[in-house]
Design a protein around this motif. Structure first.
Motif, PDB file in Angstrom:
ATOM      1  N   LEU A 238       0.822  -1.208   0.000  1.00 15.89           N
ATOM      2  CA  LEU A 238       0.000   0.000   0.000  1.00 15.89           C
ATOM      3  C   LEU A 238       0.862   1.265   0.000  1.00 15.89           C
ATOM      4  CD1 LEU A 238      -2.909   0.778  -0.240  1.00 15.89           C
ATOM      5  CD2 LEU A 238      -3.033   0.904   2.231  1.00 15.89           C
ATOM      6  N   ASN A 239       2.010   1.252   0.679  1.00 19.02           N
ATOM      7  CA  ASN A 239       2.919   2.398   0.610  1.00 19.02           C
ATOM      8  C   ASN A 239       3.386   2.622  -0.823  1.00 19.02           C
ATOM      9  OD1 ASN A 239       3.234   3.686   3.160  1.00 19.02           O
ATOM     10  ND2 ASN A 239       4.330   1.891   3.892  1.00 19.02           N
ATOM     11  N   TRP A 240       3.709   1.550  -1.520  1.00 16.05           N
ATOM     12  CA  TRP A 240       4.136   1.653  -2.914  1.00 16.05           C
ATOM     13  C   TRP A 240       3.027   2.262  -3.771  1.00 16.05           C
ATOM     14  CZ3 TRP A 240       2.370  -1.009  -7.329  1.00 16.05           C
ATOM     15  CH2 TRP A 240       3.139  -0.812  -8.475  1.00 16.05           C
ATOM     16  N   LEU A 241       1.798   1.778  -3.572  1.00 13.69           N
ATOM     17  CA  LEU A 241       0.672   2.321  -4.330  1.00 13.69           C
ATOM     18  C   LEU A 241       0.414   3.793  -4.001  1.00 13.69           C
ATOM     19  CD1 LEU A 241      -1.914  -0.602  -4.252  1.00 13.69           C
ATOM     20  CD2 LEU A 241      -0.739   0.308  -6.253  1.00 13.69           C
ATOM     21  N   LEU A 242       0.498   4.154  -2.732  1.00 10.12           N
ATOM     22  CA  LEU A 242       0.274   5.545  -2.344  1.00 10.12           C
ATOM     23  C   LEU A 242       1.323   6.467  -2.942  1.00 10.12           C
ATOM     24  CD1 LEU A 242      -0.790   5.235   1.407  1.00 10.12           C
ATOM     25  CD2 LEU A 242      -2.188   6.022  -0.485  1.00 10.12           C
ATOM     26  N   VAL A 243       2.583   6.051  -2.918  1.00  7.76           N
ATOM     27  CA  VAL A 243       3.637   6.862  -3.508  1.00  7.76           C
ATOM     28  C   VAL A 243       3.448   6.968  -5.009  1.00  7.76           C
ATOM     29  CG1 VAL A 243       6.119   6.949  -3.977  1.00  7.76           C
ATOM     30  CG2 VAL A 243       5.313   6.473  -1.679  1.00  7.76           C
ATOM     31  N   LEU A 244       3.028   5.883  -5.631  1.00  8.76           N
ATOM     32  CA  LEU A 244       2.807   5.882  -7.072  1.00  8.76           C
ATOM     33  C   LEU A 244       1.659   6.825  -7.458  1.00  8.76           C
ATOM     34  CD1 LEU A 244       3.757   4.383  -9.680  1.00  8.76           C
ATOM     35  CD2 LEU A 244       1.861   2.822  -9.304  1.00  8.76           C
ATOM     36  N   ILE A 245       0.591   6.821  -6.672  1.00  9.76           N
ATOM     37  CA  ILE A 245      -0.593   7.606  -7.004  1.00  9.76           C
ATOM     38  C   ILE A 245      -0.479   9.062  -6.524  1.00  9.76           C
ATOM     39  CG2 ILE A 245      -3.073   7.845  -6.570  1.00  9.76           C
ATOM     40  CD1 ILE A 245      -3.145   4.754  -6.404  1.00  9.76           C
ATOM     41  N   THR A 246      -0.109   9.252  -5.263  1.00 10.81           N
ATOM     42  CA  THR A 246      -0.126  10.600  -4.691  1.00 10.81           C
ATOM     43  C   THR A 246       1.244  11.238  -4.555  1.00 10.81           C
ATOM     44  OG1 THR A 246       0.020   9.827  -2.398  1.00 10.81           O
ATOM     45  CG2 THR A 246      -2.191  10.024  -3.361  1.00 10.81           C
ATOM     46  N   GLY A 247       2.297  10.458  -4.626  1.00  2.15           N
ATOM     47  CA  GLY A 247       3.645  10.998  -4.466  1.00  2.15           C
ATOM     48  C   GLY A 247       4.144  10.982  -3.040  1.00  2.15           C
ATOM     49  N   SER A 248       3.311  10.571  -2.082  1.00  2.77           N
ATOM     50  CA  SER A 248       3.727  10.493  -0.683  1.00  2.77           C
ATOM     51  C   SER A 248       2.915   9.423   0.036  1.00  2.77           C
ATOM     52  CB  SER A 248       3.537  11.839   0.013  1.00  2.77           C
ATOM     53  OG  SER A 248       2.169  12.154   0.085  1.00  2.77           O
ATOM     54  N   THR A 249       3.286   9.182   1.269  1.00  2.00           N
ATOM     55  CA  THR A 249       2.575   8.197   2.075  1.00  2.00           C
ATOM     56  C   THR A 249       2.343   8.770   3.472  1.00  2.00           C
ATOM     57  OG1 THR A 249       2.598   5.909   2.839  1.00  2.00           O
ATOM     58  CG2 THR A 249       4.695   7.036   2.832  1.00  2.00           C
ATOM     59  N   LEU A 250       1.610   8.078   4.290  1.00  2.00           N
ATOM     60  CA  LEU A 250       1.369   8.533   5.659  1.00  2.00           C
ATOM     61  C   LEU A 250       2.617   8.305   6.490  1.00  2.00           C
ATOM     62  CD1 LEU A 250      -2.198   7.064   6.266  1.00  2.00           C
ATOM     63  CD2 LEU A 250      -1.601   9.378   5.583  1.00  2.00           C
ATOM     64  N   GLY A 251       2.972   9.249   7.318  1.00  2.00           N
ATOM     65  CA  GLY A 251       4.177   9.143   8.128  1.00  2.00           C
ATOM     66  C   GLY A 251       3.878   8.776   9.565  1.00  2.00           C
ATOM     67  N   GLY A 252       4.905   8.425  10.290  1.00  2.00           N
ATOM     68  CA  GLY A 252       4.788   8.115  11.709  1.00  2.00           C
ATOM     69  C   GLY A 252       4.226   6.729  11.976  1.00  2.00           C
ATOM     70  N   TRP A 253       4.215   6.387  13.244  1.00  8.65           N
ATOM     71  CA  TRP A 253       3.765   5.056  13.655  1.00  8.65           C
ATOM     72  C   TRP A 253       2.285   4.847  13.356  1.00  8.65           C
ATOM     73  CZ3 TRP A 253       6.420   1.126  16.357  1.00  8.65           C
ATOM     74  CH2 TRP A 253       7.755   1.396  16.593  1.00  8.65           C
ATOM     75  N   LEU A 254       1.471   5.814  13.687  1.00  4.62           N
ATOM     76  CA  LEU A 254       0.023   5.669  13.493  1.00  4.62           C
ATOM     77  C   LEU A 254      -0.329   5.615  12.013  1.00  4.62           C
ATOM     78  CD1 LEU A 254      -2.727   5.435  14.818  1.00  4.62           C
ATOM     79  CD2 LEU A 254      -2.873   7.914  14.796  1.00  4.62           C
ATOM     80  N   GLY A 255       0.281   6.478  11.226  1.00  8.02           N
ATOM     81  CA  GLY A 255       0.030   6.472   9.788  1.00  8.02           C
ATOM     82  C   GLY A 255       0.435   5.156   9.144  1.00  8.02           C
ATOM     83  N   GLN A 256       1.578   4.630   9.546  1.00 10.05           N
ATOM     84  CA  GLN A 256       2.030   3.367   8.997  1.00 10.05           C
ATOM     85  C   GLN A 256       1.168   2.194   9.474  1.00 10.05           C
ATOM     86  OE1 GLN A 256       4.341   2.753   6.555  1.00 10.05           O
ATOM     87  NE2 GLN A 256       4.102   4.962   6.397  1.00 10.05           N
ATOM     88  N   LEU A 257       0.640   2.288  10.695  1.00  9.00           N
ATOM     89  CA  LEU A 257      -0.271   1.250  11.187  1.00  9.00           C
ATOM     90  C   LEU A 257      -1.548   1.230  10.358  1.00  9.00           C
ATOM     91  CD1 LEU A 257      -0.921  -0.939  13.294  1.00  9.00           C
ATOM     92  CD2 LEU A 257      -1.884   0.868  14.712  1.00  9.00           C
ATOM     93  N   ILE A 258      -2.084   2.396  10.054  1.00 10.16           N
ATOM     94  CA  ILE A 258      -3.298   2.479   9.232  1.00 10.16           C
ATOM     95  C   ILE A 258      -3.045   1.909   7.847  1.00 10.16           C
ATOM     96  CG2 ILE A 258      -4.886   4.100   8.111  1.00 10.16           C
ATOM     97  CD1 ILE A 258      -4.498   5.897  10.639  1.00 10.16           C
ATOM     98  N   VAL A 259      -1.919   2.303   7.241  1.00  8.63           N
ATOM     99  CA  VAL A 259      -1.565   1.799   5.917  1.00  8.63           C
ATOM    100  C   VAL A 259      -1.381   0.284   5.951  1.00  8.63           C
ATOM    101  CG1 VAL A 259       0.280   1.800   4.187  1.00  8.63           C
ATOM    102  CG2 VAL A 259      -0.558   3.947   5.089  1.00  8.63           C
ATOM    103  N   ALA A 260      -0.719  -0.216   6.987  1.00  6.99           N
ATOM    104  CA  ALA A 260      -0.462  -1.655   7.092  1.00  6.99           C
ATOM    105  C   ALA A 260      -1.753  -2.448   7.269  1.00  6.99           C
ATOM    106  CB  ALA A 260       0.492  -1.943   8.247  1.00  6.99           C
ATOM    107  N   VAL A 261      -2.690  -1.940   8.065  1.00  2.00           N
ATOM    108  CA  VAL A 261      -3.962  -2.642   8.273  1.00  2.00           C
ATOM    109  C   VAL A 261      -4.748  -2.707   6.966  1.00  2.00           C
ATOM    110  CG1 VAL A 261      -6.220  -2.489   9.396  1.00  2.00           C
ATOM    111  CG2 VAL A 261      -4.159  -2.137  10.732  1.00  2.00           C
ATOM    112  N   ILE A 262      -4.846  -1.581   6.276  1.00  3.36           N
ATOM    113  CA  ILE A 262      -5.580  -1.570   5.003  1.00  3.36           C
ATOM    114  C   ILE A 262      -4.901  -2.485   3.992  1.00  3.36           C
ATOM    115  CG2 ILE A 262      -6.283  -0.117   3.061  1.00  3.36           C
ATOM    116  CD1 ILE A 262      -6.548   2.199   5.125  1.00  3.36           C
ATOM    117  N   GLY A 263      -3.578  -2.419   3.912  1.00  2.35           N
ATOM    118  CA  GLY A 263      -2.848  -3.284   2.985  1.00  2.35           C
ATOM    119  C   GLY A 263      -3.005  -4.758   3.312  1.00  2.35           C
TER     120      GLY A 263
END
Length: 82
Positions: A44-69
């Protein structure tokens, strides 16, 4: 998972995999939860960077991305198995 480190990635992966397991009503072990959480975050980080150019930062942002992924990976695995 940029800036988190290996230990942090494993912890976030385990938590994210467990949350995804509960959301998707799946039954996996601890190692599978960790793998799903980490792979889900990477995908999901790869897809977010590909689509928006950035990803969610920090522990909480990465937890959200990881759960959705991880939920996406569980859903894809179920679709392939059918």
């Amino acid at each position: 998972m940029s800036g988190i480190g290996i230990i942090g990635s494993i912890i976030i992966g385990a938590i994210a995999g467990w949350i995804a397991e509960k959301v998707m009503k799946a039954d996996h072990g601890l190692l599978t939860n960790i793998i799903l959480g980490i792979l889900g975050a990477v995908v999901l980080n790869w897809l977010l960077v590909l689509i928006t150019g950035s990803t969610l930062g920090g522990w909480l942002g990465q937890l959200i991305v990881a759960v959705i992924g991880a939920c996406i990976l569980i859903g894809a695995w179920r679709a392939i198995r059918r």
